[in-house]
Scaffold this motif. Structure first.
Motif, mmCIF file in Angstrom:
data_model
loop_
_atom_site.group_PDB
_atom_site.id
_atom_site.type_symbol
_atom_site.label_atom_id
_atom_site.label_comp_id
_atom_site.label_asym_id
_atom_site.label_seq_id
_atom_site.Cartn_x
_atom_site.Cartn_y
_atom_site.Cartn_z
ATOM 1 N N GLU A 7 0.824 -1.211 0.000
ATOM 2 C CA GLU A 7 0.000 0.000 0.000
ATOM 3 C C GLU A 7 0.858 1.261 0.000
ATOM 4 O OE1 GLU A 7 -3.336 0.253 -0.450
ATOM 5 O OE2 GLU A 7 -3.177 -1.899 -0.803
ATOM 6 N N ILE A 8 1.904 1.277 0.792
ATOM 7 C CA ILE A 8 2.797 2.443 0.823
ATOM 8 C C ILE A 8 3.492 2.595 -0.524
ATOM 9 C CG2 ILE A 8 4.909 3.388 1.855
ATOM 10 C CD1 ILE A 8 3.935 2.171 4.539
ATOM 11 N N LYS A 10 2.411 1.723 -3.443
ATOM 12 C CA LYS A 10 1.465 2.228 -4.444
ATOM 13 C C LYS A 10 1.488 3.752 -4.485
ATOM 14 C CE LYS A 10 -2.007 -1.423 -4.521
ATOM 15 N NZ LYS A 10 -3.395 -1.769 -4.161
ATOM 16 N N GLY A 11 1.601 4.358 -3.327
ATOM 17 C CA GLY A 11 1.586 5.810 -3.249
ATOM 18 C C GLY A 11 2.906 6.475 -3.594
ATOM 19 N N THR A 12 3.965 5.708 -3.667
ATOM 20 C CA THR A 12 5.277 6.307 -3.901
ATOM 21 C C THR A 12 5.969 5.819 -5.170
ATOM 22 O OG1 THR A 12 6.314 4.617 -2.497
ATOM 23 C CG2 THR A 12 5.717 6.700 -1.445
ATOM 24 N N GLU A 14 5.346 5.970 -8.313
ATOM 25 C CA GLU A 14 5.458 6.952 -9.396
ATOM 26 C C GLU A 14 6.680 7.844 -9.183
ATOM 27 O OE1 GLU A 14 2.511 10.377 -10.171
ATOM 28 O OE2 GLU A 14 1.789 8.672 -11.367
ATOM 29 N N TRP A 94 7.914 13.886 0.379
ATOM 30 C CA TRP A 94 8.556 12.759 1.054
ATOM 31 C C TRP A 94 9.335 13.244 2.281
ATOM 32 C CZ3 TRP A 94 7.959 7.788 1.251
ATOM 33 C CH2 TRP A 94 8.919 7.028 1.918
#
Length: 116
Positions: A7-8, A10-12, A14, A94
């Protein structure tokens, strides 16, 4: 890979891929290989190809088709100015998040250490 890690990521992912492209233009398989070298061993190539389509559609990369000896031309992705701006914002976000999370972790652990 744990569900939490997935999940983490997925957000990073890109931002991570854009950071790879900031170093050197690359094609999909090469990006996947670089990620695996960095320890992201469970990322599927399909995930990367889908992400590359999204960042191309959003105008964050330039794409050049390069002839390949092993089949159809390869799409080589390079970070453009818009992608560079997005990557700068990713690093700022970040830094903000990681600093706050680290502060929270220290705050939580400090009372535990004092109580020992």
């Amino acid at each position: 890979m744990s569900k939490q890690t997935t999940e983490i990521l997925k957000g990073t992912l890109e931002g991570i891929v854009l950071a790879i492209l900031a170093v050197q233009p690359a094609y999909g398989y090469d990006i996947t290989a670089r990620l695996r070298e960095q320890g992201f061993t469970e990322i599927a190539e399909g995930t990367i190809y889908a992400l590359l389509i999204r960042i191309e559609q959003r105008g964050l990369v330039d794409v050049e088709k390069i002839p390949s000896e092993k089949g159809p031309p390869r799409k080589v992705y390079s970070l453009n100015a818009r992608g560079g701006d997005y990557l700068d914002e990713f690093w700022k976000t970040w830094a903000f998040l990681s600093e706050r999370i680290e502060q929270l972790r220290r705050h939580i652990e400090q009372p535990l250490e004092e109580g020992d």
